[in-house]
Design a protein around this motif. Structure first.
Motif, PDB file in Angstrom:
ATOM      1  N   GLY A  68      -3.957 -10.530 -19.776  1.00 26.94           N
ATOM      2  CA  GLY A  68      -4.046  -8.886 -19.689  1.00 26.94           C
ATOM      3  C   GLY A  68      -4.848  -8.200 -20.795  1.00 26.94           C
ATOM      4  N   CYS A  69      -5.687  -9.016 -21.304  1.00 23.02           N
ATOM      5  CA  CYS A  69      -6.487  -8.566 -22.442  1.00 23.02           C
ATOM      6  C   CYS A  69      -7.876  -9.007 -22.290  1.00 23.02           C
ATOM      7  N   LYS A  70      -8.633  -8.494 -23.111  1.00 19.23           N
ATOM      8  CA  LYS A  70     -10.021  -9.065 -23.067  1.00 19.23           C
ATOM      9  C   LYS A  70     -10.513  -9.853 -24.496  1.00 19.23           C
ATOM     10  N   ALA A  71     -10.796 -10.792 -24.512  1.00 17.80           N
ATOM     11  CA  ALA A  71     -11.087 -11.740 -25.695  1.00 17.80           C
ATOM     12  C   ALA A  71     -12.446 -11.497 -26.148  1.00 17.80           C
ATOM     13  N   GLY A  83     -11.029 -17.529 -29.150  1.00 21.86           N
ATOM     14  CA  GLY A  83     -10.894 -16.031 -29.178  1.00 21.86           C
ATOM     15  C   GLY A  83      -9.674 -15.215 -29.525  1.00 21.86           C
ATOM     16  N   LEU A  84      -9.778 -13.928 -29.821  1.00 24.39           N
ATOM     17  CA  LEU A  84      -8.700 -12.983 -30.139  1.00 24.39           C
ATOM     18  C   LEU A  84      -8.710 -12.116 -28.928  1.00 24.39           C
ATOM     19  N   CYS A  85      -7.462 -11.445 -28.915  1.00 21.16           N
ATOM     20  CA  CYS A  85      -7.462 -10.242 -27.998  1.00 21.16           C
ATOM     21  C   CYS A  85      -6.019  -9.540 -28.301  1.00 21.16           C
ATOM     22  N   THR A  86      -5.763  -8.507 -27.888  1.00 21.79           N
ATOM     23  CA  THR A  86      -4.543  -7.696 -28.058  1.00 21.79           C
ATOM     24  C   THR A  86      -3.741  -7.447 -26.939  1.00 21.79           C
ATOM     25  N   SER A  87      -2.641  -7.742 -26.794  1.00 19.47           N
ATOM     26  CA  SER A  87      -1.790  -7.655 -25.781  1.00 19.47           C
ATOM     27  C   SER A  87      -0.517  -7.143 -26.047  1.00 19.47           C
ATOM     28  N   GLY A  88       0.058  -6.104 -25.564  1.00 19.03           N
ATOM     29  CA  GLY A  88       1.270  -5.222 -26.024  1.00 19.03           C
ATOM     30  C   GLY A  88       1.485  -5.059 -27.340  1.00 19.03           C
ATOM     31  N   GLY A  89       0.335  -4.716 -27.861  1.00 17.38           N
ATOM     32  CA  GLY A  89       0.271  -4.438 -29.474  1.00 17.38           C
ATOM     33  C   GLY A  89       0.300  -5.581 -30.287  1.00 17.38           C
ATOM     34  N   GLU A  90       0.377  -6.794 -29.730  1.00 14.19           N
ATOM     35  CA  GLU A  90       0.122  -7.912 -30.515  1.00 14.19           C
ATOM     36  C   GLU A  90      -1.219  -8.687 -30.360  1.00 14.19           C
ATOM     37  N   GLU A  91      -1.446  -9.259 -31.780  1.00 12.97           N
ATOM     38  CA  GLU A  91      -2.988  -9.908 -31.567  1.00 12.97           C
ATOM     39  C   GLU A  91      -2.595 -11.471 -30.778  1.00 12.97           C
ATOM     40  N   VAL A  92      -3.505 -12.014 -29.898  1.00  6.20           N
ATOM     41  CA  VAL A  92      -3.016 -13.185 -29.393  1.00  6.20           C
ATOM     42  C   VAL A  92      -4.258 -14.020 -29.652  1.00  6.20           C
ATOM     43  N   TRP A  93      -4.100 -15.006 -30.073  1.00  5.22           N
ATOM     44  CA  TRP A  93      -5.063 -16.079 -30.666  1.00  5.22           C
ATOM     45  C   TRP A  93      -5.221 -17.345 -29.499  1.00  5.22           C
ATOM     46  N   VAL A 126      -1.490 -19.409 -29.599  1.00  4.62           N
ATOM     47  CA  VAL A 126      -0.365 -19.222 -30.545  1.00  4.62           C
ATOM     48  C   VAL A 126       0.479 -18.286 -30.166  1.00  4.62           C
ATOM     49  N   LEU A 127       1.780 -18.421 -30.466  1.00  8.00           N
ATOM     50  CA  LEU A 127       2.812 -17.525 -30.050  1.00  8.00           C
ATOM     51  C   LEU A 127       3.483 -16.882 -31.135  1.00  8.00           C
ATOM     52  N   SER A 128       4.158 -15.766 -30.907  1.00 11.99           N
ATOM     53  CA  SER A 128       5.109 -15.192 -31.800  1.00 11.99           C
ATOM     54  C   SER A 128       6.245 -15.185 -31.186  1.00 11.99           C
ATOM     55  N   ASP A 129       7.448 -14.779 -31.940  1.00 11.23           N
ATOM     56  CA  ASP A 129       8.711 -14.905 -31.410  1.00 11.23           C
ATOM     57  C   ASP A 129       8.945 -13.831 -30.095  1.00 11.23           C
ATOM     58  N   THR A 130       8.102 -12.670 -30.012  1.00  9.48           N
ATOM     59  CA  THR A 130       8.300 -11.681 -28.973  1.00  9.48           C
ATOM     60  C   THR A 130       7.275 -11.899 -27.904  1.00  9.48           C
ATOM     61  N   THR A 131       6.294 -12.932 -28.381  1.00 10.59           N
ATOM     62  CA  THR A 131       5.381 -13.203 -27.070  1.00 10.59           C
ATOM     63  C   THR A 131       5.816 -14.604 -26.112  1.00 10.59           C
ATOM     64  N   ALA A 132       6.290 -15.376 -26.664  1.00 10.18           N
ATOM     65  CA  ALA A 132       6.678 -16.980 -26.286  1.00 10.18           C
ATOM     66  C   ALA A 132       6.988 -16.754 -24.634  1.00 10.18           C
ATOM     67  N   ASP A 133       8.033 -16.084 -24.372  1.00  8.99           N
ATOM     68  CA  ASP A 133       8.653 -16.066 -23.013  1.00  8.99           C
ATOM     69  C   ASP A 133       7.600 -15.686 -22.195  1.00  8.99           C
ATOM     70  N   THR A 134       6.754 -14.446 -22.382  1.00  7.01           N
ATOM     71  CA  THR A 134       6.123 -13.623 -21.600  1.00  7.01           C
ATOM     72  C   THR A 134       4.576 -14.486 -21.399  1.00  7.01           C
ATOM     73  N   MET A 135       4.130 -15.250 -22.498  1.00  9.10           N
ATOM     74  CA  MET A 135       3.195 -16.088 -22.579  1.00  9.10           C
ATOM     75  C   MET A 135       3.305 -17.004 -21.530  1.00  9.10           C
ATOM     76  N   HIS A 136       4.473 -17.841 -21.730  1.00  9.07           N
ATOM     77  CA  HIS A 136       4.780 -19.073 -21.129  1.00  9.07           C
ATOM     78  C   HIS A 136       4.947 -18.705 -19.414  1.00  9.07           C
ATOM     79  N   GLY A 137       5.340 -17.662 -19.099  1.00 10.93           N
ATOM     80  CA  GLY A 137       5.779 -17.108 -17.941  1.00 10.93           C
ATOM     81  C   GLY A 137       4.274 -16.791 -17.026  1.00 10.93           C
ATOM     82  N   LEU A 138       3.179 -16.299 -17.818  1.00 11.17           N
ATOM     83  CA  LEU A 138       2.120 -16.005 -17.451  1.00 11.17           C
ATOM     84  C   LEU A 138       0.961 -16.989 -16.964  1.00 11.17           C
ATOM     85  N   LEU A 139       1.148 -18.109 -18.264  1.00 12.69           N
ATOM     86  CA  LEU A 139       0.124 -19.215 -18.257  1.00 12.69           C
ATOM     87  C   LEU A 139       0.739 -20.409 -17.858  1.00 12.69           C
TER      88      LEU A 139
END
Length: 159
Positions: A68-71, A83-93, A126-139
């Protein structure tokens, strides 16, 4: 009588038949090889095995879109694209790799630094504690943990 039947046979008849059989077998094997190349498993004319896998190789941009972001591409090298993008206020690598071997080498090095990684078919997020479950569900993919550098090791007799 024997001399008469031998004289009626064409000269070199056995050798001609053997040569014809060898060439026929060679042509059949060549045709089977071409058929396998085109229509066999992973063949050029058949469906792609990667397209059939839900966790198939994707681009940085495709993974970012799924998140849900643009890299913004930060590295575009022969063995790594990231690439990097921002999703839910967090930087995603996000990183993609041209081969599984390049991905394995990168992942082995990265695990020494700790953290958590979502690992798919030639891609890593690369995951953070708050994004692990969400990213796993999406990807999809598999969550892999790096080395623990917190210093919170259990002492014998404690706990």
């Amino acid at each position: 009588m024997r001399a008469l039947s031998a004289s009626l046979a064409p000269p070199g008849g056995d050798r001609t038949v053997r040569t014809a059989l060898k060439w026929s077998a060679l042509v059949v094997l060549l045709l089977l090889g071409v058929a396998e190349l085109l229509w066999g498993a992973g063949g050029m004319a058949g469906p792609s095995q990667a397209a059939e896998r839900p966790d198939s190789h994707r681009s940085v941009e495709d993974l970012a879109r799924r998140i849900g972001c643009k890299a913004e591409i930060t590295t575009d090298a022969a063995d790594l694209r990231q690439g990097l993008c921002t999703s839910g206020g967090e930087e995603v690598w996000i990183a993609t790799f041209p081969t599984a071997r390049a991905q394995d080498a990168w992942t082995t090095e990265a695990e020494a630094y700790g953290g958590s990684y979502l690992v798919g078919d030639r891609w890593v997020v690369v995951l953070s504690d708050t994004t692990a479950d969400t990213m796993h569900g999406l990807l999809g993919g598999q969550i892999v943990g790096g080395a623990d550098h917190t210093g919170a090791h259990m002492q014998p007799g404690s706990g």
